[in-house]
Design a protein around this motif. Structure first.
Motif, PDB file in Angstrom:
ATOM      1  N   ASP A 151       1.408   9.079  -6.177  1.00  0.00           N
ATOM      2  CA  ASP A 151       1.786  10.473  -5.914  1.00  0.00           C
ATOM      3  C   ASP A 151       2.828  10.973  -6.904  1.00  0.00           C
ATOM      4  O   ASP A 151       2.930  12.186  -7.149  1.00  0.00           O
ATOM      5  N   VAL A 153      -6.593  13.832   7.805  1.00  0.00           N
ATOM      6  CA  VAL A 153      -6.150  12.471   7.486  1.00  0.00           C
ATOM      7  C   VAL A 153      -4.909  12.105   8.287  1.00  0.00           C
ATOM      8  O   VAL A 153      -4.406  10.984   8.177  1.00  0.00           O
ATOM      9  N   ARG A 196      -8.920   8.602  -1.346  1.00  0.00           N
ATOM     10  CA  ARG A 196      -8.129   7.799  -0.413  1.00  0.00           C
ATOM     11  C   ARG A 196      -9.018   6.707   0.196  1.00  0.00           C
ATOM     12  O   ARG A 196     -10.044   7.022   0.808  1.00  0.00           O
ATOM     13  N   PHE A 230     -14.242   5.970   0.014  1.00  0.00           N
ATOM     14  CA  PHE A 230     -13.051   6.775  -0.223  1.00  0.00           C
ATOM     15  C   PHE A 230     -13.342   8.216   0.186  1.00  0.00           C
ATOM     16  O   PHE A 230     -14.466   8.693   0.082  1.00  0.00           O
ATOM     17  N   LYS A 289      -3.011   5.923   7.901  1.00  0.00           N
ATOM     18  CA  LYS A 289      -3.808   6.879   7.106  1.00  0.00           C
ATOM     19  C   LYS A 289      -5.126   6.293   6.616  1.00  0.00           C
ATOM     20  O   LYS A 289      -5.674   6.729   5.622  1.00  0.00           O
ATOM     21  N   LEU A 302      -7.199   0.434  -4.495  1.00  0.00           N
ATOM     22  CA  LEU A 302      -6.510   1.551  -5.127  1.00  0.00           C
ATOM     23  C   LEU A 302      -6.875   1.660  -6.607  1.00  0.00           C
ATOM     24  O   LEU A 302      -6.947   2.758  -7.156  1.00  0.00           O
ATOM     25  N   SER A 354      -2.253  14.570  -1.162  1.00  0.00           N
ATOM     26  CA  SER A 354      -1.546  13.407  -1.696  1.00  0.00           C
ATOM     27  C   SER A 354      -1.814  12.216  -0.799  1.00  0.00           C
ATOM     28  O   SER A 354      -2.306  12.350   0.325  1.00  0.00           O
ATOM     29  N   PHE A 355      -1.496  11.017  -1.290  1.00  0.00           N
ATOM     30  CA  PHE A 355      -1.659   9.816  -0.468  1.00  0.00           C
ATOM     31  C   PHE A 355      -0.689   9.848   0.702  1.00  0.00           C
ATOM     32  O   PHE A 355      -1.058   9.672   1.849  1.00  0.00           O
ATOM     33  N   GLU A 406       1.047   3.761  -3.254  1.00  0.00           N
ATOM     34  CA  GLU A 406       0.600   5.142  -3.058  1.00  0.00           C
ATOM     35  C   GLU A 406       1.711   6.132  -3.416  1.00  0.00           C
ATOM     36  O   GLU A 406       1.443   7.205  -3.974  1.00  0.00           O
ATOM     37  N   LYS A 466       0.837  -1.207   0.000  1.00  0.00           N
ATOM     38  CA  LYS A 466       0.000   0.000   0.000  1.00  0.00           C
ATOM     39  C   LYS A 466       0.871   1.256   0.000  1.00  0.00           C
ATOM     40  O   LYS A 466       0.645   2.179  -0.798  1.00  0.00           O
TER      41      LYS A 466
END
Length: 601
Positions: free
Chosen positions: A50, A317, A277, A273, A323, A189, A104-105, A46, A42
């Motif tokens: 990004d 977040v 996210r 989401f 996260k 994702l 961003s993630f 991610e 993950k």
């Protein structure tokens, strides 16, 4: 059980405070960020997203325990960037000035150094206009960057995860279970990023490996998400889902929510989401459940893929290193939007039921093996001549032609028969509909009762002697905060000094009820889910029972005009495709399906 005393003590036997070295700090951080191979995947995927990647390839071996390799075509890094990327809390995602403006993630700068602290990590990358470079980190020990060969993007290779912390290996599950966890991460994702291509391979046996999951990048188009979900979840989901796109109070909800008759036995097909996210937020899942609460039984779960788009300043977040948790500045606004948007969509679906109902019916009716007889369908004129031939006094003359019977214009067709005094057979333009008369009428009566209650309100009955209930300070504050909402449902609560409350009125429709037990049940739900639908649920349950007793009973013979009136009302009533418990009220079979049953197709 007693805790051990600290091992590090001074001359006087007191614990000594010491600064941990960087390697120990990273291993501790890895315990929060990297729980299992799926967590590492993950974080790495991610990072690739990004970096603006359009194609991401993930290779794993032995469930990710011995190898995780993530390859992307993103912007890449320079030789100077690589040592920083493996430094704790170094990131290109934020500048640290505003932790409530995260777009961003990733943003914490913990993942790569944490992975390098517990495994053997190698990063090869090339930024546009720069030469490719490579850096390695083995259990926290860095090597200097060195030249490498790479066309573009980044390749992150993690071998022997947790070899530096072998105790963690004991808590991993079987290779198969870890592979399933990795695949679920990639699927989620992929749903969040339909314009990015994903490929997951199992390479334990070497070579090209075996593809476990693949999702090709979807072109930018209005149906991109639908196409991606069709490939990831299945075409059945999209065929039986309602598009959601609602905006209110600066919040926007998009995605798809399935019809109640497409319900599942678990919550596995619920994907939520926030700003793209993937999250596991109790409040959001509670709102999803609340939107379906009077169209599904307790053992069934709705299917949905929903993305809540909110200004980053209104959602935090930065709650946990993983996260997956978020906190909203106005949680009630987010919850209200989800419930309203889904209920509006479900009501707008009218009498529609999922297509899987007909498919399941066919599967139940179809024999083990059927011989297929391909037959040409005769023309309408040929049919008329054949029917005329079967009539007495047939003569081959134009006057013998019989006009086909006029079909009803409604989607549920025209009633043709009632069988076993419970099922209505209706003929549509393209097939037949079988209606459960009791279940259908039960939903119709239920919706009428709900509409009447919404128009006239819920009558409250005053208690002769108010019931006084002593609560903890927390529970008293929580129930009094909900008092205005409860009053609209006929339950009147007032403060009674200290932490006591007085229950003065209860909903009349409930009849005699233990007011204290009712309040404590509501408190349990408020504590567990943050909101309570228990009182409304009880009222709706009574309305449902009333509608059951007031509906057309099984075993009652109905006249043709009554059956057709029922069909027309179903077409005009929201949610009439399922009964009060989420079961279908009718099954539709196309003429093509019927012909298949008889081996004609």
């Amino acid at each position: 059980m007693t805790l051990h005393t600290p091992k590090i003590t001074g001359a006087e036997g007191r614990p000594v405070i010491r600064q941990l070295d960087e390697a120990a700090i990273n291993r501790i951080a890895a315990g929060e960020v990297v729980e299992r191979p799926a967590s590492a995947v993950k974080e790495l995927v991610e990072n690739a997203l990004d970096a603006g990647a359009s194609r991401i390839s993930i290779d794993i071996a032995d469930g990710g325990k011995t190898l995780i390799r993530v390859t992307d075509d993103g912007c890449g890094m320079t030789a100077a960037d690589l040592p920083l990327a493996l430094t704790r809390h170094a990131t290109s995602k934020i500048d640290g000035s505003d932790l409530l403006d995260i777009r961003s993630f990733g943003f914490r700068g913990e993942a790569l150094p944490s992975l390098g602290a517990v495994g053997r990590l190698t990063i090869t990358s090339r930024a546009q206009g720069h030469d490719a470079a490579q850096i390695s980190c083995d259990a926290g020990r860095l090597t200097p960057p060195r030249p490498a060969a790479l066309t573009r993007g980044t390749v992150v290779e993690l071998r022997d995860l947790f070899y530096a912390t072998p105790a963690r290996l004991k808590f991993l599950r079987s290779d198969r279970a870890e592979v399933q966890a990795v695949a679920e991460i990639i699927r989620r994702l992929a749903m969040a990023e339909p314009h990015v291509g994903f490929t997951l391979r199992e390479v334990s046996d070497g070579g090209e490996g075996r593809i476990l999951f693949r999702a090709d990048a979807q072109p930018i188009a209005p149906d991109a998400l639908a196409r991606r979900l069709s490939g990831v979840i299945g075409a059945d989901f999209i065929d039986n889902a309602l598009p959601i796109d609602t905006e209110r109070d600066g919040l926007r909800l998009t995605g798809y929510a399935a019809l109640p008759t497409y319900s599942r036995g678990s919550s596995a097909q619920q994907h939520l989401f926030v700003n793209g996210r993937p999250v596991l937020d109790r409040m959001l899942y509670g709102a999803l459940r609340a939107a379906y609460f009077d169209v599904l039984s307790r053992d069934r779960h709705p299917a949905a893929v929903l993305n809540l788009i909110v200004d980053p300043q209104r959602v935090d977040v930065n709650v946990h290193p993983a996260k997956a948790e978020v906190r909203f500045r106005e949680p009630e606004a987010a919850r209200s939007l989800i419930i309203t948007a889904l209920r509006t969509a479900l009501n707008g679906a009218g009498h529609r039921a999922s297509t899987t109902v007909g498919t399941e019916t066919l599967a139940a009716m179809r024999p083990e093996s059927t011989r297929i007889y391909q037959m040409d369908r005769p023309s309408q004129s040929s049919l008329a001549r054949a029917f005329a031939f079967q009539a007495p006094g047939f003569a081959e003359a134009p006057s013998a032609r019989i006009e086909p019977e006029t079909q009803a214009q409604g989607p549920l067709g025209a009633a043709r028969a009632q069988v076993h005094e419970n099922y209505i057979i209706a003929q549509t333009a393209n097939g037949i509909v079988i209606v459960d008369q009791h279940a259908a009428h039960e939903r119709l009566v239920y919706e009428r009762l709900k509409a009447q209650m919404a128009a006239t309100g819920i009558t409250a009955q005053a208690l002769l002697i108010p019931e006084i209930v002593e609560l903890s300070p927390t529970d008293a504050a929580r129930i009094l905060e909900a008092a205005p909402d409860l009053a609209r449902l006929g339950l009147t609560i007032e403060p009674f000094g200290g932490t006591a409350i007085a229950i003065r009125e209860t909903p009349a429709i409930l009849g005699p009820v233990s007011a204290e037990a009712l309040v404590r049940d509501i408190l349990d739900e408020l504590t567990d889910a943050g909101d309570s639908h228990l009182l409304r649920g009880r009222i709706d349950a009574i309305l449902s029972r009333m509608s059951c007793h007031g509906s057309v009973r099984s075993g009652r013979q109905m006249r043709a005009e009554e059956m057709n009136a029922l069909l027309r009302e179903m077409e005009a009533t929201p949610l009439s495709g399922q009964c009060n418990h989420g079961r279908p009220t009718y099954v539709e079979l196309s003429l093509h399906d019927i012909e298949r049953l008889f081996g004609r197709r």
